[in-house]
Scaffold this motif. Structure first.
Motif, mmCIF file in Angstrom:
data_model
loop_
_atom_site.group_PDB
_atom_site.id
_atom_site.type_symbol
_atom_site.label_atom_id
_atom_site.label_comp_id
_atom_site.label_asym_id
_atom_site.label_seq_id
_atom_site.Cartn_x
_atom_site.Cartn_y
_atom_site.Cartn_z
ATOM 1 N N ILE A 52 -23.152 -30.509 10.980
ATOM 2 C CA ILE A 52 -22.174 -29.805 11.456
ATOM 3 C C ILE A 52 -20.848 -29.632 10.835
ATOM 4 N N ALA A 53 -20.492 -28.151 10.417
ATOM 5 C CA ALA A 53 -19.437 -27.991 9.359
ATOM 6 C C ALA A 53 -18.534 -26.995 10.524
ATOM 7 N N GLN A 54 -17.153 -27.203 10.516
ATOM 8 C CA GLN A 54 -16.502 -26.504 11.209
ATOM 9 C C GLN A 54 -15.470 -25.509 10.262
ATOM 10 N N LYS A 55 -15.664 -24.143 10.648
ATOM 11 C CA LYS A 55 -14.981 -23.205 9.510
ATOM 12 C C LYS A 55 -13.621 -23.251 10.164
ATOM 13 N N SER A 56 -12.506 -22.945 9.258
ATOM 14 C CA SER A 56 -11.132 -23.009 9.889
ATOM 15 C C SER A 56 -10.771 -21.345 10.481
ATOM 16 N N ASP A 57 -9.659 -21.787 11.330
ATOM 17 C CA ASP A 57 -9.259 -20.737 12.427
ATOM 18 C C ASP A 57 -8.582 -19.686 11.175
ATOM 19 N N TRP A 58 -8.511 -18.520 11.690
ATOM 20 C CA TRP A 58 -7.853 -17.585 10.879
ATOM 21 C C TRP A 58 -7.088 -16.530 11.885
ATOM 22 N N LYS A 59 -6.445 -15.809 11.174
ATOM 23 C CA LYS A 59 -5.720 -14.656 12.029
ATOM 24 C C LYS A 59 -6.014 -13.403 11.556
ATOM 25 N N LYS A 60 -6.246 -12.321 12.483
ATOM 26 C CA LYS A 60 -6.705 -11.045 12.148
ATOM 27 C C LYS A 60 -5.389 -10.254 12.489
ATOM 28 N N ALA A 61 -5.105 -9.166 11.762
ATOM 29 C CA ALA A 61 -4.003 -8.232 12.000
ATOM 30 C C ALA A 61 -4.540 -6.714 12.058
ATOM 31 N N MET A 62 -4.005 -6.148 12.981
ATOM 32 C CA MET A 62 -4.597 -4.550 12.801
ATOM 33 C C MET A 62 -3.193 -3.699 12.834
ATOM 34 N N VAL A 63 -3.257 -2.894 11.895
ATOM 35 C CA VAL A 63 -1.975 -1.864 11.718
ATOM 36 C C VAL A 63 -2.414 -0.536 12.034
ATOM 37 N N ARG A 64 -1.598 0.184 12.757
ATOM 38 C CA ARG A 64 -1.850 1.679 12.652
ATOM 39 C C ARG A 64 -0.818 2.515 11.750
ATOM 40 N N LEU A 65 -1.365 3.141 10.892
ATOM 41 C CA LEU A 65 -0.450 3.873 10.172
ATOM 42 C C LEU A 65 0.078 5.201 10.622
ATOM 43 N N ASP A 66 1.320 5.772 10.090
ATOM 44 C CA ASP A 66 1.605 7.134 10.349
ATOM 45 C C ASP A 66 0.667 8.220 10.070
ATOM 46 N N TYR A 89 0.891 -1.222 0.031
ATOM 47 C CA TYR A 89 0.028 -0.047 -0.024
ATOM 48 C C TYR A 89 0.786 1.276 -0.060
ATOM 49 N N LYS A 90 2.093 1.176 -0.165
ATOM 50 C CA LYS A 90 3.165 2.396 0.124
ATOM 51 C C LYS A 90 2.678 3.161 1.305
ATOM 52 N N VAL A 91 2.676 2.723 2.484
ATOM 53 C CA VAL A 91 2.275 3.592 3.645
ATOM 54 C C VAL A 91 3.611 2.741 4.790
ATOM 55 N N LYS A 92 3.596 3.838 5.799
ATOM 56 C CA LYS A 92 4.241 3.402 6.900
ATOM 57 C C LYS A 92 3.746 2.965 8.004
ATOM 58 N N VAL A 93 3.703 1.462 8.557
ATOM 59 C CA VAL A 93 3.238 1.133 9.680
ATOM 60 C C VAL A 93 3.956 1.266 10.777
ATOM 61 N N VAL A 94 3.011 1.930 11.894
ATOM 62 C CA VAL A 94 3.832 2.352 13.035
ATOM 63 C C VAL A 94 3.746 1.282 14.193
ATOM 64 N N ASP A 95 2.506 0.681 14.201
ATOM 65 C CA ASP A 95 2.236 -0.354 15.172
ATOM 66 C C ASP A 95 1.250 -1.604 14.505
ATOM 67 N N THR A 96 1.664 -2.896 14.941
ATOM 68 C CA THR A 96 0.773 -3.944 14.655
ATOM 69 C C THR A 96 0.460 -4.796 15.825
ATOM 70 N N ARG A 97 -1.020 -5.102 15.742
ATOM 71 C CA ARG A 97 -1.542 -6.129 16.636
ATOM 72 C C ARG A 97 -2.161 -7.239 15.850
ATOM 73 N N VAL A 98 -1.962 -8.402 16.363
ATOM 74 C CA VAL A 98 -2.602 -9.617 15.717
ATOM 75 C C VAL A 98 -3.251 -10.512 16.948
ATOM 76 N N SER A 99 -4.384 -11.221 16.379
ATOM 77 C CA SER A 99 -5.220 -12.091 17.272
ATOM 78 C C SER A 99 -5.572 -13.350 16.323
ATOM 79 N N SER A 100 -5.506 -14.458 16.898
ATOM 80 C CA SER A 100 -5.996 -15.886 16.190
ATOM 81 C C SER A 100 -7.458 -15.900 16.500
ATOM 82 N N MET A 101 -8.291 -16.125 15.427
ATOM 83 C CA MET A 101 -9.758 -15.836 15.417
ATOM 84 C C MET A 101 -9.961 -17.619 15.392
ATOM 85 N N HIS A 102 -10.879 -18.137 16.269
ATOM 86 C CA HIS A 102 -11.079 -19.696 16.087
ATOM 87 C C HIS A 102 -12.557 -19.652 15.077
ATOM 88 N N GLY A 103 -12.517 -20.694 14.251
ATOM 89 C CA GLY A 103 -13.595 -20.739 13.174
ATOM 90 C C GLY A 103 -14.775 -21.255 13.953
#
Length: 102
Positions: free
Chosen positions: A69-83, A44-58
């Motif tokens: 019953i069907a199980q959705k897969s687990d996934w990871k969420k990342a939050m980034v703060r820009l300059d 994205y051509k930006v400057k990332v200042v801070d990063t937070r991640v969390s694992s989300m359960h499916g």
């Protein structure tokens, strides 16, 4: 090779967070904070200042005619703060034009 960045996570909550400088993405489960920050800043051509991640359960869902019953897969969420002063266009809300009918 899987890409580290899968897609932006666009919800009402993430759009409100984007207004304050935090942008949310779905990322690869094996990605770490440094790799996520590098990929987002390069893509994205930006400057990332801070990063937070969390694992989300499916979630468990009941699907089909027999309601199995069907199980959705687990996934990871990342939050980034820009300059300050930087933004990502994918999180911008475009107002609807009034007066047009489909």
């Amino acid at each position: 090779m899987k890409s580290t960045l899968i897609r932006p996570l666009i919800t009402e909550k993430t759009l409100m967070l984007a207004a304050s400088g935090w942008y949310t993405f779905i990322v690869d489960k094996a990605a770490d904070k440094g790799a996520i920050a590098r990929v987002i800043s390069d893509f994205y051509k930006v400057k990332v200042v801070d990063t937070r991640v969390s694992s989300m359960h499916g979630k468990t869902r009941r699907v089909g005619k027999l309601m199995r019953i069907a199980q959705k897969s687990d996934w990871k969420k990342a939050m980034v703060r820009l300059d300050k002063g930087q933004k990502i266009d994918a999180f911008e809300v475009v107002p609807k034009e009034e007066g047009k009918t489909a």
